[in-house]
Enzyme design. Structure first.
Site, PDB file in Angstrom:
ATOM      1  N   GLY A   1      35.103  46.585  42.778  1.00 27.56           N
ATOM      2  CA  GLY A   1      34.681  46.342  41.401  1.00 27.56           C
ATOM      3  C   GLY A   1      35.793  46.724  40.453  1.00 27.56           C
TER       4      GLY A   1
ATOM      5  N   CYS B   1      37.344  49.115  48.633  1.00 30.50           N
ATOM      6  CA  CYS B   1      38.072  49.309  47.377  1.00 30.50           C
ATOM      7  C   CYS B   1      37.333  50.294  46.450  1.00 30.50           C
ATOM      8  CB  CYS B   1      38.324  47.951  46.726  1.00 30.50           C
ATOM      9  SG  CYS B   1      39.515  48.032  45.407  1.00 30.50           S
ATOM     10  N   TYR B   2      36.724  49.824  45.358  1.00 36.37           N
ATOM     11  CA  TYR B   2      35.961  50.729  44.481  1.00 36.37           C
ATOM     12  C   TYR B   2      34.879  51.441  45.290  1.00 36.37           C
ATOM     13  CZ  TYR B   2      33.117  52.186  40.428  1.00 36.37           C
ATOM     14  OH  TYR B   2      32.408  52.906  39.502  1.00 36.37           O
TER      15      TYR B   2
ATOM     16  N   HIS C   1      40.857  44.543  50.931  1.00 30.49           N
ATOM     17  CA  HIS C   1      39.687  43.657  50.982  1.00 30.49           C
ATOM     18  C   HIS C   1      39.615  42.898  52.311  1.00 30.49           C
ATOM     19  CE1 HIS C   1      38.326  44.069  46.801  1.00 30.49           C
ATOM     20  NE2 HIS C   1      39.594  44.397  46.592  1.00 30.49           N
TER      21      HIS C   1
ATOM     22  N   GLU D   1      37.314  41.037  53.272  1.00 30.05           N
ATOM     23  CA  GLU D   1      36.554  39.788  53.126  1.00 30.05           C
ATOM     24  C   GLU D   1      37.423  38.591  52.754  1.00 30.05           C
ATOM     25  OE1 GLU D   1      36.526  42.375  51.213  1.00 30.05           O
ATOM     26  OE2 GLU D   1      36.275  41.930  49.097  1.00 30.05           O
TER      27      GLU D   1
ATOM     28  N   ASP E   1      34.585  18.315  45.823  1.00 31.20           N
ATOM     29  CA  ASP E   1      33.276  18.908  45.517  1.00 31.20           C
ATOM     30  C   ASP E   1      32.284  17.868  45.003  1.00 31.20           C
ATOM     31  OD1 ASP E   1      34.638  21.195  46.098  1.00 31.20           O
ATOM     32  OD2 ASP E   1      34.900  21.800  44.016  1.00 31.20           O
TER      33      ASP E   1
ATOM     34  N   LYS F   1      35.064  26.533  49.012  1.00 27.57           N
ATOM     35  CA  LYS F   1      35.791  25.276  49.214  1.00 27.57           C
ATOM     36  C   LYS F   1      35.928  24.895  50.692  1.00 27.57           C
ATOM     37  CE  LYS F   1      37.840  23.229  46.343  1.00 27.57           C
ATOM     38  NZ  LYS F   1      37.231  22.231  45.490  1.00 27.57           N
TER      39      LYS F   1
END
Ligand code: XMP
Length: 511
Positions: A51, A78-79, A171, A173, A228, A367
């Site tokens: 965050g 992280c945070y 991170h 992710e 998209d 995406k």
């Protein structure tokens, strides 16, 4: 299932996606409601997201300390790591060195025993990660030890393996972290004891959902020729056939040849000819003198909606289809504690009193997932792997005022860039490539005479999930050719520069 406590990271949803990819359910909860939700949901693990906050700012989100006494494994990212450190009696400080972007971490053996942490099972000792922080843990809470360090910080990852509490400063992710999925898998499988099974996206289910939502109503669809909107339109066409009316707005802000491409694809793939609305003059008029990027986005978004509302009335449509994907949502502030980065026009720029209901079947996909759906729908590779093009088009690739002359100049440079990359076999290898008219002039010598023209920046980069990106290593001779052609062929251009900034911190588009 896993509960993800959201402290407002741009990548919180990406965590839930990585979890879902392994067939594990997750629920994203606000920190203020975390304990209540955890007690209700009884998850096998908890992930504390990153965050934008700082643990010492009383206004920034925190969580009830009880969370650490529930005997549920926790991974702080992280945070999340910093908050865990702070709440459990360690110390977090504003780091001397801010790290944004790529860094290398080295796994550390735990004190007392020679093993590496379970979180890093089957990983090499050194690998690349993606960092985005300025604060860092400088003193660990009792029971914790360092399990990985980076060049700049000792606490790149920490653990109290006995209490099953883990923290990573980077991170896992994002795709740019090597072995990120493996780290999350280790947390879920080895530490939380969950069974993992790769998930599949069901096209039939997506089509069924559209049928159920729309019923007998009519839908108009905003199509732009991009992956998209084409994938979204194909799903809707398959779901409701003749109740669907695709519309293409020619706004003058698109790449050369977009209108022809769209007509061809829709005719060949879906047997439908989209209605074209020529609104070039209208867009230019509304954008006259506007330099603020957010204003540009809102004006363009507003005008789109106005045109669609009119078109919808004509066919009596109740729904407006948009190819919004999740990165558009999250970057336009998709959760309570997230910072707003840009108002992507199809999300943040919507007027409040919209006379149409929105239909956004791709809203929860990234995406690369949209491309998988496109492949499953048998769309041609030219579409499925086409570079994304932003809704506000070239208006946000022209710094400063948007005029007919500057739009033409941009299109001319863009065509040179695309054709040279295509010729060299690089167009398909990069995620996005475009020029930016920087609005800055510089001196050049053309034919022995002084000339003073605009600086063009080229942005060519790689990305999987849009949340992170790195610049493409285009060979020097191709860059040289691009610079030479652009400066020689396009009037009023003095210089070409290559943008080598990663995301984060820099966003992909300049505006
Ligand atoms: P940024 O610049 O936010 O871009 O790193 C991430 C991706 O989103 C595209 N982009 C937009 N797309 N409306 C859109 O539909 C917008 O306002 C907008 N701004 C950026 C950008 O091209 C990249 O693919």
């Amino acid at each position: 299932m896993i509960v993800i406590v959201d402290f407002g990271s741009q990548t919180t949803h990406l965590i839930s996606r990585r979890v879902a990819e392994m067939g594990v359910k997750s629920v994203i909860v606000e920190p203020e409601k975390a304990i209540e939700e955890i007690e209700k949901l009884q998850p096998k693990g908890i992930i504390l997201s990153g965050g934008p906050g700082s643990v010492y700012n009383p206004k920034d989100p925190t969580v009830d300390k009880i969370i650490f006494q529930l005997n549920i494994p926790i991974l702080g990212i992280c945070y999340g790591l910093q908050l865990m450190t702070h709440l459990l009696g360690g110390q977090v400080k504003s780091g001397k060195i801010r790290e944004f972007g790529p860094a290398f971490v080295q796994l550390t053996k735990k004190r007392g025993h020679g093993n590496l942490s379970m979180l890093f099972n089957d990983l090499p000792r050194r690998f690349r990660v993606w960092m985005s922080h300025s604060d860092e843990a400088v003193k660990l809470p009792p029971g914790f030890c360092y399990i990985a360090s980076s060049e700049n910080i000792p606490a790149a990852a920490i653990a109290d393996e006995k209490r099953k509490m883990y923290g990573v400063q980077f991170h896992p992710e994002v795709k740019h972290t090597q072995y990120g999925q493996q780290i999350l898998n280790n947390f879920m499988k080895e530490i939380c004891g969950l069974k993992l099974k790769k998930k599949d996206i069901s096209i039939n289910q997506l089509i069924e959902e559209i049928k159920n939502t729309v019923g007998k109503n009519k839908v108009i669809g905003a199509v732009s020729g991009g992956v998209d909107s084409t994938v979204a339109a194909t799903l809707v066409a398959k779901a409701i056939g003749q109740q669907f009316f695709p519309i293409y707005v020619e706004n003058g802000l698109m790449r050369v040849g977009t209108d022809k491409e769209i007509k061809k694809i829709f005719k060949e793939q879906l047997g439908i000819t989209p209605v074209t609305i020529d609104a070039r003059a209208k867009f230019l008029r509304k954008l006259k003198g506007v330099t603020d990027p957010e204003k540009k986005r809102k004006i363009i978004g507003g005008l789109y909606i106005e045109l669609f509302e009119k078109a919808a009335k004509k066919v009596r449509a109740k729904y407006l289809l948009q190819g919004t994907i999740y990165s558009d949502v999250i970057e336009s502030q998709g959760s309570k504690h997230a910072s707003k980065i840009k108002s992507h026009h199809n999300v943040g720029g919507l007027p409040e009193k919209l006379g149409l209901k929105l239909l956004e079947p791709l809203r929860l996909f990234y995406k690369d997932e949209v491309r998988v759906i496109g492949k499953k729908l048998h769309l041609p590779d030219d579409i499925v792997y086409k570079q994304p093009f932003p809704g506000p088009g070239n208006a946000i690739r022209i710094i400063g005022v948007v005029t007919d002359e500057r739009l033409r100049k941009h299109q001319q440079v863009d065509s040179i860039l695309l054709s040279e990359l295509k010729k060299a076999g690089w167009l398909d290898k990069v995620f996005q490539s475009f020029p930016v008219l920087t609005g800055t002039d510089s001196t050049a010598v053309k034919g022995d005479a002084r000339s003073y023209g605009e600086v063009i920046a080229l942005r060519i980069y790689q990305s999987d999930d849009i949340m992170t990106a790195g610049w493409a290593r285009i060979p020097y001779d191709i860059l040289q050719k691009l610079a030479t052609r652009i400066v020689n062929e396009v009037p009023d251009v003095s210089r070409v520069v290559y943008d080598i900034t990663t995301k984060p911190p820099a966003t992909m588009e300049w505006e």
